[in-house]
Design a protein around this motif. Structure first.
Motif, short mmCIF file in Angstrom:
data_model
loop_
_atom_site.label_atom_id
_atom_site.label_comp_id
_atom_site.label_asym_id
_atom_site.label_seq_id
_atom_site.Cartn_x
_atom_site.Cartn_y
_atom_site.Cartn_z
N UNK B 282 -45.74 -2.44 98.63
CA UNK B 282 -45.33 -1.08 99.00
C UNK B 282 -44.23 -0.56 98.08
N UNK B 283 -43.45 -1.46 97.49
CA UNK B 283 -42.46 -1.01 96.51
C UNK B 283 -43.16 -0.34 95.34
N UNK B 284 -44.20 -0.97 94.86
CA UNK B 284 -44.96 -0.41 93.74
C UNK B 284 -45.56 0.94 94.12
N UNK B 285 -46.11 1.00 95.32
CA UNK B 285 -46.69 2.26 95.79
C UNK B 285 -45.63 3.35 95.87
N UNK B 286 -44.44 2.95 96.35
CA UNK B 286 -43.33 3.90 96.47
C UNK B 286 -42.98 4.49 95.11
N UNK B 287 -42.92 3.62 94.08
CA UNK B 287 -42.59 4.10 92.73
C UNK B 287 -43.63 5.09 92.23
N UNK B 288 -44.89 4.78 92.51
CA UNK B 288 -45.99 5.65 92.09
C UNK B 288 -45.83 7.05 92.74
N UNK B 289 -45.48 7.04 94.01
CA UNK B 289 -45.33 8.31 94.74
C UNK B 289 -44.17 9.13 94.17
N UNK B 290 -43.07 8.46 93.88
CA UNK B 290 -41.92 9.15 93.29
C UNK B 290 -42.33 9.82 91.98
N UNK B 291 -43.12 9.10 91.17
CA UNK B 291 -43.61 9.67 89.91
C UNK B 291 -44.46 10.92 90.13
N UNK B 292 -45.36 10.82 91.09
CA UNK B 292 -46.23 11.97 91.39
C UNK B 292 -45.39 13.17 91.83
N UNK B 293 -44.44 12.91 92.73
CA UNK B 293 -43.60 13.99 93.24
C UNK B 293 -42.86 14.69 92.10
N UNK B 294 -42.34 13.88 91.16
CA UNK B 294 -41.59 14.45 90.02
C UNK B 294 -42.43 15.45 89.24
N UNK B 295 -43.72 15.12 89.08
CA UNK B 295 -44.61 16.01 88.34
C UNK B 295 -44.62 17.41 88.94
N UNK B 296 -44.41 17.47 90.27
CA UNK B 296 -44.41 18.78 90.95
C UNK B 296 -42.98 19.20 91.32
N UNK B 297 -42.02 18.70 90.53
CA UNK B 297 -40.60 19.01 90.75
C UNK B 297 -40.09 18.61 92.13
N UNK B 298 -40.70 17.60 92.68
CA UNK B 298 -40.23 17.10 93.97
C UNK B 298 -39.14 16.07 93.77
N UNK B 299 -38.20 16.05 94.71
CA UNK B 299 -37.10 15.09 94.61
C UNK B 299 -37.18 14.12 95.78
N UNK B 300 -37.21 12.82 95.44
CA UNK B 300 -37.44 11.81 96.47
C UNK B 300 -36.17 11.06 96.84
N UNK B 301 -36.04 10.75 98.12
CA UNK B 301 -34.96 9.90 98.61
C UNK B 301 -35.58 8.80 99.47
N UNK B 302 -34.97 7.64 99.47
CA UNK B 302 -35.53 6.55 100.27
C UNK B 302 -34.62 6.25 101.47
#
Lengths: 452, 452
Positions: B282-302
């Motif tokens: 799930x750590x790997x999945x989390x990183x992938x999601x953060x990358x996707x969000x960035x593409x759409x100018x999304x900012x992620x917090x854990x």
């Protein structure tokens, strides 16, 4: 006469060679030769066949590939038109963003899998006959398969169906969303209805992204009971493998004889375990399973590459056809589903019944979800032994129901299990089912004499 | 009169204070005061209530906790006895080897979750009202919840039910196995039937082993569309999070106002994403999601720790009650389900409708499976605006159906959506549903006037 003039351009036949082909399926049931076989190519053509048949008072029997194990697709009334969906084979849409596929009913399960692979997707239900069986038949029997333990059965993936009723009405039941509460979910009635409610003419299924990696483990045991206990402990440990198949020693000998894969034939039972997901996580799960197996003196081997894994599955899927090929033997095959915690008890019971009667039983199946395929092997021309075999069937079903199980896990009732349906269902339930049938098929045109 | 003499020792009341409590639910629907409320304590007592009621020509309305959002549990006929299942709260069995739990219908979803935790298990369906709502009500509405995207809805976990019909017949439908094909699966009809077919008196559900670890991500976006596109891309990447919740800016302000969690209120939309499974994966999945969000100018917090996560969910689950508390506003709430690939389109449409009419819409919900809760906020005493609000409802439903969606994802139809049912279902389907109702409830005693 093989003709397209008889019925507004729809291919239809009353030639003996054609009719004979459509008078049997993969079960031991014996049917009747139907009056016609029709091959409609669209929903509109199905409607025409339906109207034509009802005008002539002909019963209707929708049919996919005829790989059914319970005689559901066998005509038992000679005044029947078999409606073969074989010419409706188009994958109408694969939507990789919405994770759905829309299909004609005659699409072969295995063909769909191949197409989905291109999109990085897969369709979880994987009956052993997947290289031949159709999605329409899968829906009509609520087909399962080895992967059901992790992913569920056809019911869990069938989002929408289009059906043609014997009244000529065409309905779309369900939709393209994963959630839906809009009145009674009538689609659910058609799933597993074995052609008795209407003809499924279109299907939308949910598909999933392919897992990153798959690991296959083969574990041999010196006793059937140890294998059963390992299954319980693997499941109990919180791991949900994508398959957890059980093979007994007679199965293994049979496979070795036909495929020479180098499987050990001196063991009592074997588990075929597959894990899927991210590689790091399934490796850890694999190690855990090896540890559990060791506790019960099980010996584990890992099949790493794609081809050895595929060979193994090819062999596993061929067990049923292999049994059919056995000379002098006739198989009475049933598929029961028992609660997982009663697996060992069930294996012990089956052994006991076989020993007592001296009739061999070959058992295999989806141990992980309690779905066991039981093959009772009787002498071909020994009527007395056959009778004994069917008495065993009854005993196995009574035992199954007594421990909270089902007399069919994934094959359906058809005609072979119809004589035993009242072991499972009380009279009132059967009456309610008959009343439901009348709602959809008031005059009883659809596949009469099946299930109840 | 609150009495146990009237009906063979069964608690029953016709006191106004009691009756009023049972004349509403969590929806905006307005019902009628019933004639009686009964609190049976067992299936046998339910049968007695049923016989007593039918003898008197009283309609029957089974009810759990009354948290329903569509008015399904509201009496609309004054000659009704509400059959409250609140006193049937026992967890009858948790079988950690067979992964099943058998429950009385009044068991609270959240209470079951707590008990299962002790065994290292969980029950996936988690409606926002889980701390109050009952399993019986969950079955009657086919309840979902945030985790449905990965784990499915109540239908996917309900293995067996016992039902009491208005004829007094008691049936057990389904069984304790995960696979089963033994005639029409009538249990499936009761799931989502909103009390119109019979009274659910016992339930066996499938439960799962708890995942090893959970990670929660909060991602903020500057536009609703970007959030929608991120959802599509996350799902499309092959990751199946256990939740993927969408909150718009009005939701966030509402939560901040009531909970002061420090959520950003200057963003347009937020996604609440949870991943569960083995930690490495799930750590790997989390990183992938953060990358996707960035593409759409999304900012992620854990949100790493249990308590901050729980607070977040408490806030998420309180949105509906918070909206209810808004002074001067009345909410018309609907829950639609759309194909995932039409999410962005749906958000855009909702914005458009709100801007055009100047009526605020608060949207939130389970973006991952396309299930959106839409709250139309109209002025309390402005009848003209209310009318406009209901016109918007109709437009939203028409749009939903036009893109292949459902007018209810998890709330059901009840009475609030009944006027719109023909947008979803053609006449013939409604007639078939009515015929099915007559099979189980020939004289129409059960919760009349709901759904259709």
């Amino acid at each position: 006469m093989k003709d397209t003039k008889l019925l507004e351009g729809i291919e239809i036949s009353d030639e003996k060679e054609d009719l004979i082909c459509y008078s049997y399926d993969a079960s031991y049931a014996k049917g009747t030769i139907p009056e016609f076989v029709a091959w409609p190519k669209s929903s509109e053509e199905i409607v025409k066949v339906v109207k034509w048949a009802t005008n002539r008072g002909l019963k209707m029997l929708p049919r996919g590939a005829g790989t059914g194990m319970a005689g559901g697709a066998i005509p038992i009334n000679s005044r029947t038109v078999v409606i073969s969906l074989e010419r409706m084979r188009e994958v109408l849409e694969i939507n990789s963003k919405n994770f759905t596929a829309t299909l004609e009913p005659g699409v072969i399960n295995g063909e769909l899998q191949k197409e989905l692979m291109i999109y990085g997707l897969f369709y979880p239900p994987d009956p052993a006959s997947m290289d031949y069986c159709t999605i329409g038949g899968n829906v009509a029997t609520n087909a399962g398969g080895p992967r059901a333990i992790k992913y569920g059965v056809t019911r869990n993936y069938c989002l929408a169906i289009e059906v043609v009723l014997s009244t000529g009405t065409v309905l779309t039941l369900g939709g393209k969303t994963f959630k839906r509460v809009t009145g009674y979910e009538m689609k659910e009635l058609f799933i597993g209805s074995e052609g008795t409610l209407g003809i499924i003419s279109k299907i939308t299924v949910r598909v999933l992204p392919q897992p990153e990696e798959v690991i296959t483990l083969l574990i041999s045991f010196n006793s059937v009971e140890s294998a059963g206990k390992s299954v319980s402990e693997i499941i109990g440990s919180g791991i949900i493998p994508r398959t957890l198949e059980f093979l007994d020693s007679s199965c293994l000998s049979l496979i070795e004889k036909n495929f020479e894969l180098g499987l050990p034939t001196n063991v009592e039972a074997m588990l075929l375990v597959e894990l899927d997901g991210e590689i790091t996580s399934i490796k850890r799960q694999g190690e855990k399973i090896v540890d559990i197996a060791r506790k019960f003196n099980g010996e584990a081997k890992i099949a790493t590459d794609y081809y050895s894994r595929e060979n193994l599955w090819k062999a596993r899927r061929s067990i049923s056809p292999c049994i059919l090929k056995m000379k002098d033997k006739e198989k009475i095959n049933i598929d029961i589903a028992v609660p997982i915690d009663s697996l060992s008890k069930t294996f012990v019971k089956l052994n006991e019944l076989s020993n007592k009667s001296n009739i061999p039983i070959i058992s295999f199946g989806h141990a992980g979800d309690g779905n066991i395929h039981v093959n009772i092997l009787v002498e071909k021309s020994n009527e007395e032994e056959k009778k004994q075999g069917f008495e065993m069937v009854k005993k196995i079903f009574e035992f199954t129901v007594s421990i909270g199980g089902a007399i069919s896990g994934e094959h359906g009732i058809g005609i072979t299990k119809k004589p035993y349906i009242d072991i499972q269902l009380e009279k009132k339930q059967i009456e309610l089912m008959q009343a439901i049938k009348r709602v959809f098929d008031p005059k009883g045109f659809m596949n009469p004499g099946k299930i109840f």
